[in-house]
Design a protein around this motif. Structure first.
Motif, short mmCIF file in Angstrom:
data_model
loop_
_atom_site.label_atom_id
_atom_site.label_comp_id
_atom_site.label_asym_id
_atom_site.label_seq_id
_atom_site.Cartn_x
_atom_site.Cartn_y
_atom_site.Cartn_z
N VAL A 79 30.41 -17.68 -39.18
CA VAL A 79 30.86 -18.92 -39.26
C VAL A 79 32.12 -18.97 -38.18
O VAL A 79 32.17 -20.25 -37.70
CB VAL A 79 31.61 -18.98 -40.68
N GLU A 80 32.43 -17.93 -37.48
CA GLU A 80 33.33 -18.40 -36.51
C GLU A 80 32.78 -18.98 -35.22
O GLU A 80 33.31 -19.80 -34.40
CB GLU A 80 34.11 -16.95 -35.66
N ILE A 81 31.49 -19.00 -35.12
CA ILE A 81 30.81 -19.57 -33.99
C ILE A 81 30.96 -21.20 -34.00
O ILE A 81 31.26 -21.73 -33.25
CB ILE A 81 29.18 -19.34 -34.24
N GLU A 82 31.12 -21.80 -35.31
CA GLU A 82 31.26 -23.10 -35.68
C GLU A 82 32.37 -23.42 -34.86
O GLU A 82 32.55 -24.63 -34.61
CB GLU A 82 31.23 -23.43 -36.80
N MET A 83 33.51 -22.70 -34.88
CA MET A 83 34.68 -23.19 -34.48
C MET A 83 34.88 -22.98 -32.98
O MET A 83 35.70 -23.83 -32.20
CB MET A 83 35.93 -22.02 -34.89
N ARG A 84 33.76 -22.25 -32.22
CA ARG A 84 33.85 -22.28 -30.70
C ARG A 84 32.58 -22.73 -29.97
O ARG A 84 32.71 -22.89 -28.69
CB ARG A 84 33.82 -20.84 -30.43
N ALA A 85 31.93 -23.47 -30.68
CA ALA A 85 30.73 -24.10 -29.98
C ALA A 85 30.33 -25.48 -30.19
O ALA A 85 30.73 -25.89 -31.44
CB ALA A 85 29.65 -23.15 -30.42
N PHE A 86 29.98 -25.98 -29.35
CA PHE A 86 29.64 -27.58 -29.49
C PHE A 86 28.16 -27.62 -29.75
O PHE A 86 27.49 -26.97 -28.84
CB PHE A 86 30.01 -28.36 -28.52
N PHE A 87 27.43 -28.20 -30.67
CA PHE A 87 26.09 -28.01 -31.09
C PHE A 87 25.38 -29.10 -30.74
O PHE A 87 25.95 -30.14 -30.65
CB PHE A 87 25.95 -27.64 -32.54
N GLU A 130 27.01 -28.68 -18.70
CA GLU A 130 27.67 -28.57 -17.25
C GLU A 130 28.56 -29.65 -17.13
O GLU A 130 29.55 -29.56 -16.62
CB GLU A 130 26.51 -28.64 -16.25
N ARG A 131 28.24 -30.87 -17.70
CA ARG A 131 29.10 -32.06 -17.79
C ARG A 131 30.46 -31.85 -18.48
O ARG A 131 31.40 -32.22 -18.00
CB ARG A 131 28.42 -33.39 -18.38
N LEU A 132 30.36 -30.87 -19.77
CA LEU A 132 31.50 -30.76 -20.31
C LEU A 132 32.34 -29.55 -19.88
O LEU A 132 33.37 -29.20 -20.33
CB LEU A 132 31.18 -30.43 -21.69
N GLY A 133 31.66 -28.99 -18.71
CA GLY A 133 32.43 -27.56 -18.42
C GLY A 133 32.41 -26.41 -19.36
O GLY A 133 33.24 -25.55 -19.19
N LEU A 134 31.27 -26.29 -20.02
CA LEU A 134 31.12 -25.31 -21.11
C LEU A 134 29.95 -24.50 -20.61
O LEU A 134 29.13 -24.91 -20.05
CB LEU A 134 30.97 -25.84 -22.41
N ALA A 135 29.87 -23.06 -21.22
CA ALA A 135 28.77 -22.05 -21.05
C ALA A 135 27.34 -22.98 -21.75
O ALA A 135 27.84 -23.57 -22.78
CB ALA A 135 29.16 -20.84 -21.45
N PHE A 136 26.39 -22.34 -21.61
CA PHE A 136 25.36 -22.65 -22.06
C PHE A 136 24.51 -21.78 -23.07
O PHE A 136 24.13 -20.52 -22.36
CB PHE A 136 24.30 -23.63 -21.19
N GLU A 137 24.12 -21.93 -24.04
CA GLU A 137 23.43 -21.08 -24.69
C GLU A 137 22.19 -21.64 -25.78
O GLU A 137 22.54 -22.95 -26.04
CB GLU A 137 24.25 -20.32 -25.73
N GLY A 172 38.01 -29.24 -25.01
CA GLY A 172 38.78 -28.02 -24.33
C GLY A 172 38.87 -26.86 -25.21
O GLY A 172 39.05 -25.59 -24.74
N HIS A 173 38.68 -26.88 -26.51
CA HIS A 173 38.75 -26.03 -27.54
C HIS A 173 37.67 -25.27 -27.79
O HIS A 173 37.36 -24.12 -28.26
CB HIS A 173 39.28 -26.29 -28.88
N TYR A 174 36.46 -25.71 -27.06
CA TYR A 174 35.07 -25.09 -27.18
C TYR A 174 34.97 -24.24 -26.11
O TYR A 174 35.49 -24.15 -24.87
CB TYR A 174 34.31 -26.21 -27.31
N GLU A 175 33.97 -23.11 -26.62
CA GLU A 175 33.85 -22.15 -25.17
C GLU A 175 32.29 -22.49 -24.64
O GLU A 175 32.05 -22.18 -23.52
CB GLU A 175 33.85 -20.66 -25.96
N LYS A 176 31.44 -22.96 -25.51
CA LYS A 176 30.05 -23.09 -25.11
C LYS A 176 29.38 -24.30 -25.87
O LYS A 176 30.04 -24.47 -26.61
CB LYS A 176 29.38 -21.80 -25.37
N VAL A 177 28.16 -24.47 -25.22
CA VAL A 177 27.23 -25.46 -25.85
C VAL A 177 26.29 -24.71 -26.65
O VAL A 177 25.53 -23.68 -25.64
CB VAL A 177 26.80 -26.72 -24.98
N ILE A 178 25.75 -24.65 -27.74
CA ILE A 178 24.63 -24.14 -28.28
C ILE A 178 23.64 -25.13 -28.72
O ILE A 178 23.80 -26.05 -29.28
CB ILE A 178 24.93 -23.20 -29.76
N TYR A 179 22.55 -24.92 -27.95
CA TYR A 179 21.52 -25.88 -27.99
C TYR A 179 20.53 -25.41 -29.05
O TYR A 179 19.87 -24.23 -28.81
CB TYR A 179 20.80 -26.08 -26.68
#
Length: 232
Positions: A145-153, A209-216, A184-191
């Motif tokens: 569940v911690e993923i939800e706090m760190r990722a933009f889906f 890339e537009r959001l400046g986040l890592a991609f997964e 800014g509080h996200y670490e990555k985008v999870i598609y």
């Protein structure tokens, strides 16, 4: 309408045409039922963001007993209005003659209000808090569940309509300097990919890339959405 659509005919051809026009599902939803009411049919009231996927599942599994109607996907920007919209859709479906109704929503930010409505109306819904959970698989999602706090889906629908649903809504087309304030509080985008075609992956990667986040990327297919629709 194509000749193929005319042969398939009627309401379903029209709603499939709507599903192909995602912008309509964002703004207006799809008020027509894909199939007429009958004692043997279930009315599925869904978020417009799920229309294409639900129609794919219905077709792939020959779920001819399901009749679909959709509410606007943009309701997710104002989740306090989702419960009222679903309540009206339930009332309308019963007036149309449906006695069996299923809600294709998660809690979706309603803070439990949707569940309280559905309990009163004796209507079941999809499991989980949101579409990310049931596409991924609710059990697997909750296992970390911690993923939800760190990722933009992103789902396929959200990737297609990111500009209209998120970028412009937040004013980032005019004030891109606010990206860090919102993301800014996200670490990555999870598609969470239902359709892992190259154009969709490229689109999701461009958003990251537009959001400046890592991609997964995670290939989920339809996940618990398909599992639950097959038991409706």
């Amino acid at each position: 309408m194509s000749e193929g659509q005319r042969r398939r005919g009627g309401r379903q051809a029209r709603i499939e045409a709507v599903a192909a026009k995602g912008a309509d599902l964002v703004e207006k939803g799809a008020p027509n039922y894909t199939r007429p009411s009958s004692d043997a049919r279930v009315c599925v009231i869904a978020c417009g963001a799920l229309a294409r996927e639900i129609l794919d599942v219905v077709e792939a599994n020959n779920l001819s007993h399901i009749s679909l109607t959709c509410l606007p996907a943009k309701l997710h920007n104002t989740p306090e209005f989702i419960t009222g919209a679903v309540e009206r859709a339930i009332t309308d479906a019963r007036k149309a003659g449906f006695t069996d109704i299923f809600c294709a929503y998660g809690d979706c930010g309603t803070g439990g209000h949707l569940d309280r409505l559905l309990e009163r109306e004796k209507v079941a819904r999809l499991p989980g808090a949101h579409c990310y959970a049931f596409f991924w698989g609710v059990e697997d999602f909750m296992a970390d569940v911690e993923i939800e706090m760190r990722a933009f889906f992103l789902t396929d629908f959200l990737a297609r309509h990111f500009d209209g649903l998120t970028w412009k809504t937040l004013g980032l087309d005019r004030h891109p300097e606010l990206i860090k304030d919102y993301f800014g509080h996200y670490e990555k985008v999870i598609y969470l990919a239902q359709d892992p075609s190259a154009p969709m992956v490229d689109r999701a990667r461009e958003i990251a890339e537009r959001l400046g986040l890592a991609f997964e990327q995670r290939l989920t297919g339809y996940g618990d959405l398909e599992t639950n629709l097959k038991t409706v």
